[in-house]
Design an enzyme around this catalytic site. Sequence first.
Site, PDB file in Angstrom:
ATOM      1  N   GLU A 129       5.569  66.734   5.185  1.00  0.00           N
ATOM      2  CA  GLU A 129       5.736  65.359   5.684  1.00  0.00           C
ATOM      3  C   GLU A 129       5.285  65.241   7.140  1.00  0.00           C
ATOM      4  OE1 GLU A 129       6.373  62.995   3.749  1.00  0.00           O
ATOM      5  OE2 GLU A 129       7.338  63.961   2.044  1.00  0.00           O
ATOM      6  N   ARG A 173       1.033  54.479   1.536  1.00  0.00           N
ATOM      7  CA  ARG A 173       2.063  55.368   2.064  1.00  0.00           C
ATOM      8  C   ARG A 173       3.405  54.835   1.598  1.00  0.00           C
ATOM      9  NH1 ARG A 173      -0.043  59.442   2.224  1.00  0.00           N
ATOM     10  NH2 ARG A 173       1.830  60.228   3.220  1.00  0.00           N
ATOM     11  N   ASN A 178       2.014  63.291   8.597  1.00  0.00           N
ATOM     12  CA  ASN A 178       2.153  62.228   9.603  1.00  0.00           C
ATOM     13  C   ASN A 178       1.172  62.432  10.755  1.00  0.00           C
ATOM     14  OD1 ASN A 178       4.129  60.717   8.379  1.00  0.00           O
ATOM     15  ND2 ASN A 178       5.828  61.522   9.591  1.00  0.00           N
TER      16      ASN A 178
END
Lengths: 117, 152
Positions: free
Chosen positions: B50, B109, B54
């Site tokens: 994650e 997303r 990002n």
Amino acid sequence: MALHLDVKRSKNVLVARLDGELDHHTAAHVRKVIEEELNHEWVTHLVLNLEKLEFMDSSGLGVILGRYKRVTQMGGKMTICSVQPSIQRIMEMSGLFKILQMFQDESSAVSACGVAS
Amino acid sequence: MKPVHTNFMELCFNARSENESFARVAVAAFLSQLDPTIEDLTDIKTVVSEAVTNSVIHGYEENPEGVILIRTEIEGTKICVQITDYGLGIEDVTEARQPLYTSKPELERSGMGFTIMENFMDEVMIHSKPGEGTTIQLVKQLTPQSQQSLVN
């Protein structure tokens, strides 16, 4: 590629089997292949078989939600099956099961799309 | 008193999407010396994925020349993973942490990245400065193997 995708037709249901890891990198390929298949006239419903999916992060959630929107707009139904416990956890966390039905095996997931009728 | 076992490793790599799996596997391989449970290892792989994603998507907007740094520290059975990028930074950290919030809905997303990090880790700290970059610090106390059967 760390993700292999197999698609097959079962009447008007498109069944996509995912094998490997679904993250931001592999999501683009999954999105492209399923979107192309959904363009076929015979497709009404979509089943995602995640039996061999070993890893998924929030990018995978995005792909699933994106396909759910498309199939629902087409007037079809989408179901998922054979989800590994670790992947089920992040699906539960995101509230995915509020909109998507999950089944133990592929045939139940396909039947749930109403193919019998 | 027995001294606490400490160890660390650092990784530095380009912000390419193919490095997302490299990063999570590398961190998991380093932590395998602690004999973590499968659940803990999966949680850590997910949160590393994650944070790195990002940085790739938001920090560098998919410019592969960007650089991502990961430092993983072990202190007894506590682990700390720090993921740093020198990209765009986050304008509003409180907003970014909101479940389902995404600044890039057009990219499909889910907006669940920080929510997953907060659920899987004991502590999630975000240090970000617009124009300078972002550091995410993730801390988790690992479950001893002997307690695994009690948890399950």
